[in-house]
Motif scaffolding. Structure first.
Motif, PDB file in Angstrom:
ATOM      1  N   ARG A 130     -29.270  42.746-104.329  1.00 38.86           N
ATOM      2  CA  ARG A 130     -29.675  42.725-105.351  1.00 38.86           C
ATOM      3  C   ARG A 130     -31.154  42.395-105.196  1.00 38.86           C
ATOM      4  O   ARG A 130     -32.123  43.215-105.571  1.00 38.86           O
ATOM      5  N   ASP A 131     -31.581  41.970-103.804  1.00 37.28           N
ATOM      6  CA  ASP A 131     -33.140  42.406-102.509  1.00 37.28           C
ATOM      7  C   ASP A 131     -33.800  43.992-103.091  1.00 37.28           C
ATOM      8  O   ASP A 131     -32.260  44.306-102.014  1.00 37.28           O
ATOM      9  N   PRO A 132     -34.274  44.059-103.578  1.00 40.55           N
ATOM     10  CA  PRO A 132     -35.486  46.031-103.492  1.00 40.55           C
ATOM     11  C   PRO A 132     -35.071  45.924-101.506  1.00 40.55           C
ATOM     12  O   PRO A 132     -34.885  46.863-101.044  1.00 40.55           O
ATOM     13  N   TRP A 133     -36.018  44.993-101.692  1.00 43.19           N
ATOM     14  CA  TRP A 133     -36.398  44.806 -99.945  1.00 43.19           C
ATOM     15  C   TRP A 133     -35.274  44.813 -98.838  1.00 43.19           C
ATOM     16  O   TRP A 133     -35.638  45.239 -97.537  1.00 43.19           O
ATOM     17  N   GLN A 134     -34.280  44.027 -98.461  1.00 42.52           N
ATOM     18  CA  GLN A 134     -33.526  44.349 -97.576  1.00 42.52           C
ATOM     19  C   GLN A 134     -32.543  45.841 -97.860  1.00 42.52           C
ATOM     20  O   GLN A 134     -31.679  46.301 -96.958  1.00 42.52           O
ATOM     21  N   THR A 135     -32.909  46.793 -99.042  1.00 42.34           N
ATOM     22  CA  THR A 135     -31.674  48.093 -98.633  1.00 42.34           C
ATOM     23  C   THR A 135     -32.585  48.977 -97.677  1.00 42.34           C
ATOM     24  O   THR A 135     -30.893  49.591 -97.186  1.00 42.34           O
ATOM     25  N   GLU A 136     -33.049  49.111 -97.166  1.00 47.36           N
ATOM     26  CA  GLU A 136     -33.699  50.134 -96.137  1.00 47.36           C
ATOM     27  C   GLU A 136     -32.887  49.679 -94.621  1.00 47.36           C
ATOM     28  O   GLU A 136     -32.244  50.193 -94.429  1.00 47.36           O
ATOM     29  N   GLY A 137     -32.947  48.136 -94.479  1.00 46.12           N
ATOM     30  CA  GLY A 137     -33.022  47.645 -93.005  1.00 46.12           C
ATOM     31  C   GLY A 137     -30.953  47.984 -92.982  1.00 46.12           C
ATOM     32  O   GLY A 137     -30.332  47.726 -92.429  1.00 46.12           O
ATOM     33  N   GLY A 138     -30.822  47.263 -94.680  1.00 43.69           N
ATOM     34  CA  GLY A 138     -28.828  47.308 -94.678  1.00 43.69           C
ATOM     35  C   GLY A 138     -28.353  49.084 -94.070  1.00 43.69           C
ATOM     36  O   GLY A 138     -26.963  48.828 -93.419  1.00 43.69           O
ATOM     37  N   GLY A 139     -29.046  49.743 -94.565  1.00 43.94           N
ATOM     38  CA  GLY A 139     -28.574  51.096 -94.207  1.00 43.94           C
ATOM     39  C   GLY A 139     -28.349  51.895 -93.024  1.00 43.94           C
ATOM     40  O   GLY A 139     -27.909  52.843 -92.306  1.00 43.94           O
ATOM     41  N   VAL A 140     -29.855  51.230 -92.532  1.00 39.08           N
ATOM     42  CA  VAL A 140     -29.972  51.576 -90.704  1.00 39.08           C
ATOM     43  C   VAL A 140     -29.835  50.689 -89.555  1.00 39.08           C
ATOM     44  O   VAL A 140     -29.040  50.311 -88.404  1.00 39.08           O
ATOM     45  N   THR A 141     -29.378  49.198 -90.180  1.00 41.53           N
ATOM     46  CA  THR A 141     -28.301  48.457 -89.170  1.00 41.53           C
ATOM     47  C   THR A 141     -27.469  48.472 -88.322  1.00 41.53           C
ATOM     48  O   THR A 141     -27.393  48.969 -87.091  1.00 41.53           O
ATOM     49  N   GLU A 142     -25.999  49.702 -88.570  1.00 39.18           N
ATOM     50  CA  GLU A 142     -25.322  49.526 -87.839  1.00 39.18           C
ATOM     51  C   GLU A 142     -25.693  51.233 -87.305  1.00 39.18           C
ATOM     52  O   GLU A 142     -25.034  51.514 -85.803  1.00 39.18           O
ATOM     53  N   HIS A 143     -26.562  51.937 -87.738  1.00 38.04           N
ATOM     54  CA  HIS A 143     -26.909  53.113 -86.493  1.00 38.04           C
ATOM     55  C   HIS A 143     -27.300  52.751 -85.237  1.00 38.04           C
ATOM     56  O   HIS A 143     -27.445  53.404 -84.344  1.00 38.04           O
ATOM     57  N   VAL A 144     -27.962  51.773 -85.765  1.00 34.73           N
ATOM     58  CA  VAL A 144     -28.980  51.414 -84.606  1.00 34.73           C
ATOM     59  C   VAL A 144     -27.972  50.501 -83.744  1.00 34.73           C
ATOM     60  O   VAL A 144     -28.386  50.812 -82.298  1.00 34.73           O
ATOM     61  N   LEU A 145     -27.116  49.584 -83.978  1.00 30.15           N
ATOM     62  CA  LEU A 145     -26.410  49.049 -82.987  1.00 30.15           C
ATOM     63  C   LEU A 145     -26.128  50.017 -82.152  1.00 30.15           C
ATOM     64  O   LEU A 145     -25.745  50.384 -81.377  1.00 30.15           O
ATOM     65  N   ASP A 146     -25.369  51.563 -82.698  1.00 29.59           N
ATOM     66  CA  ASP A 146     -24.659  52.327 -82.622  1.00 29.59           C
ATOM     67  C   ASP A 146     -25.379  53.005 -81.845  1.00 29.59           C
ATOM     68  O   ASP A 146     -25.082  53.647 -80.006  1.00 29.59           O
ATOM     69  N   ALA A 147     -26.394  53.603 -81.711  1.00 28.04           N
ATOM     70  CA  ALA A 147     -27.615  54.047 -80.849  1.00 28.04           C
ATOM     71  C   ALA A 147     -28.066  53.121 -79.686  1.00 28.04           C
ATOM     72  O   ALA A 147     -27.749  53.801 -78.602  1.00 28.04           O
ATOM     73  N   LEU A 148     -27.812  51.935 -79.721  1.00 33.03           N
ATOM     74  CA  LEU A 148     -27.978  51.001 -79.110  1.00 33.03           C
ATOM     75  C   LEU A 148     -27.004  50.605 -77.707  1.00 33.03           C
ATOM     76  O   LEU A 148     -26.622  49.800 -76.544  1.00 33.03           O
ATOM     77  N   ARG A 149     -26.244  51.742 -78.461  1.00 31.22           N
ATOM     78  CA  ARG A 149     -24.268  51.027 -77.671  1.00 31.22           C
ATOM     79  C   ARG A 149     -24.102  49.841 -77.227  1.00 31.22           C
ATOM     80  O   ARG A 149     -23.543  49.255 -76.403  1.00 31.22           O
ATOM     81  N   ILE A 150     -24.431  48.915 -78.196  1.00 33.93           N
ATOM     82  CA  ILE A 150     -24.298  47.462 -78.315  1.00 33.93           C
ATOM     83  C   ILE A 150     -22.126  47.403 -79.310  1.00 33.93           C
ATOM     84  O   ILE A 150     -22.859  47.739 -80.521  1.00 33.93           O
ATOM     85  N   PRO A 151     -21.416  46.534 -78.632  1.00 32.73           N
ATOM     86  CA  PRO A 151     -20.603  46.685 -79.787  1.00 32.73           C
ATOM     87  C   PRO A 151     -20.804  45.482 -80.276  1.00 32.73           C
ATOM     88  O   PRO A 151     -21.083  44.557 -80.734  1.00 32.73           O
ATOM     89  N   TYR A 152     -19.805  45.970 -81.762  1.00 31.01           N
ATOM     90  CA  TYR A 152     -20.152  44.565 -83.033  1.00 31.01           C
ATOM     91  C   TYR A 152     -19.055  45.396 -83.439  1.00 31.01           C
ATOM     92  O   TYR A 152     -18.329  45.759 -83.388  1.00 31.01           O
TER      93      TYR A 152
END
Ligand code: TPP
Lengths: 191, 170
Positions: free
Chosen positions: B109-131
Motif C-alpha cells: 500500500r505504501d507508494p514509496w516502496q513500489t520501485e524497490g519492490g520491482g527491481v530487488t530480484e533483478h539486482v540480486l540476479d545481476a549480482l549473481r547472488i543466490p536467493y
C-alpha cells in the motif's frame, strides 16, 4: 609527517594487534615495511575498513584491533563513526591518516583540505577519545597511549600527501583473506 | 500491528539455530519483532546501523574472526549496500547471510516502496547472488538452514526475501 615514517615508528607495536587497512597507498606502505598474517588490506569497498574493525572487535574482545583509515574513505562512511561510538569497543584504535587527498587516485583534495575536521566529527559522533596529531613524536605517543587506554580512540594523523609509486603488491587479495582468517583460528580466545 | 509476530519468532529461532550470534540491523516496519527478539536475547549481539552497508563490513570482520552473523534490512537497504556487497563480500568471498524484507510487491500500500519492490530480484540476479523467498512458515526453517549451508560452502553472499504472505497479517 610522512605516513610511511609514522607507520614505521609504530610498526613493532602492530605485531600483537589485528590490523585492517584501507586500499591503495597505505596498504602498499605497510606491506613495504613487512606483511604479517595479522594484517588485512581491504583493497576496495571504500569506507568499510572501520566497519570491519568493529565486526572484529566485537567478535574478539580479547584481541587489540587497529584500523588504518583514510580521510577520503571515512568521509564516505561517516555514519560508521556513530556506530563505533555507540558500541565503543575498548579494543579498537581507529587511526585516520588524513593527507587531505584521495592520494591513491590522483591526489585530488578531499573536504579536509578546506577545513573539515575528522576528529571533531568523531567527537561529535560520540567517540570520547579523539585527537589530531601532526608530528612523528606526538603520533607515536598518541598511538602508544591509545593502545594502553583500553577505550575506543579515533586518532587523526595529519600526513603529507605522498605515497609509494605503485599500489599493487605481490600479495593476492584472497591469499591475504585466508591467511588473516587462519590467524584468528590459530589464536583462539582463552576463557 | 499486523506484522506477524509468530513468523518473526520462527525466523529468529532459525537464525539462532544456524549459529548466528551477531545481527546487524536497520529497522523498518516488518522487522520490528525480529529486532525486539534480538534486543531481548543475551546471546545475540545486535548492532544498530546508521546505514545498511556498514553491516557488510561488520559481517566480513565477524566472519574472518570466527563469528556467524546476519544482516536484517529491507530491500532498499540491500540496494543501498550494493558496493559493499560487491567490493567486500564478493571480492573477499564472505559467506554473508542477508535477511531482506521484500517490500513493494503485490499488496503493497505504501507508494514509496513500489520501485524497490520491482527491481530487488533483478539486482540480486545481476549480482549473481543466490536467493530464495520466504513466503510461508512451512519452508522457513528449511530454507534458512539451506541458505546458511550454501553461504558457507560457496563462501559467498546469499539472500532470503521475507515476503508479505509470511510477514504481514492483514
Ligand atoms: C566507491 C568507490 N569510489 C571510488 C573509488 C576509487 N578510489 C580508490 S582509493 C580512493 C581514495 C582513497 O582516499 P583516502 O581514503 O583518503 O586514502 P589515500 O588514497 O589518500 O591514502 C578512491 C577514491 C573506490 N575504490 N570506491
Amino acid at each position: 609527517m610522512r605516513r610511511l615514517d609514522a607507520i614505521h615508528a609504530v610498526y613493532p607495536q602492530l605485531e600483537r594487534c589485528v590490523v585492517v587497512t584501507i586500499m591503495g597507498a597505505v596498504a602498499a606502505e605497510l606491506q613495504s615495511i613487512g606483511h604479517r598474517p595479522n594484517f588485512f588490506y581491504l583493497q576496495h569497498a571504500m569506507g568499510l575498513a572501520s566497519s570491519m574493525g568493529l565486526g572484529i572487535a566485537l567478535s574478539r574482545p580479547d584481541l587489540q584491533v587497529v584500523v588504518f583509515d583514510g580521510d577520503g574513505s571515512i568521509l564516505m562512511n561517516l555514519g560508521a563513526l556513530t556506530t563505533l561510538a555507540r558500541y565503543h569497543p575498548a579494543n579498537l584504535v581507529h587511526v585516520v591518516f588524513d593527507n587531505e587527498s584521495l592520494l591513491s587516485v590522483g591526489g585530488f583534495p578531499t573536504a579536509t583540505s578546506t577545513g573539515t575536521d575528522i576528529a571533531g566529527i568523531a567527537a561529535a559522533a560520540g567517540i570520547r577519545r579523539t585527537e589530531t596529531v601532526r608530528t612523528m613524536d606526538t603520533f607515536t605517543t598518541a598511538f602508544t597511549d591509545a593502545l594502553a587506554a583500553n577505550e575506543l580512540t579515533t586518532l587523526v594523523a595529519k600526513v603529507e600527501a605522498v605515497g609509494p609509486a605503485a599500489f599493487v603488491t605481490d600479495l593476492s587479495l584472497l591469499e591475504n583473506r585466508y591467511q588473516f582468517q587462519r590467524y584468528f583460528r590459530e589464536h583462539p580466545a582463552q576463557d | 500491528m499486523p506484522v506477524s509476530s509468530s513468523s518473526s519468532s520462527l525466523i529468529y529461532g532459525c537464525l539462532k539455530d544456524a549459529g548466528v550470534r551477531i545481527m546487524s540491523a536497520l529497522p523498518e516496519t516488518w522487522l520490528v519483532h525480529l529486532i525486539r527478539r534480538a534486543e531481548d536475547d543475551p546471546e545475540m549481539t545486535l548492532v544498530r546501523l546508521a546505514k545498511e552497508e556498514e553491516g557488510v563490513g561488520i559481517s566480513a570482520g565477524a566472519h574472518l574472526a570466527g563469528v556467524k552473523s546476519a544482516m536484517l534490512m529491507q530491500n532498499h537497504g540491500f540496494l543501498a549496500s550494493v558496493n559493499g556487497i560487491v567490493s567486500c563480500a564478493q571480492l573477499y568471498r564472505i559467506p554473508l547471510l542477508m535477511m531482506i524484507s521484500h517490500r513493494g510487491e503485490f499488496g503493497e500500500r505504501d507508494p514509496w516502496q513500489t520501485e524497490g519492490g520491482g527491481v530487488t530480484e533483478h539486482v540480486l540476479d545481476a549480482l549473481r547472488i543466490p536467493y530464495d523467498r520466504l513466503d510461508s512458515s512451512d519452508h522457513v526453517a528449511r530454507r534458512i538452514a539451506k541458505a546458511q549451508t550454501l553461504a558457507d560452502s560457496a563462501s559467498r553472499p546469499v539472500a532470503l526475501l521475507m515476503c508479505r504472505d509470511l510477514m504481514w497479517e492483514d
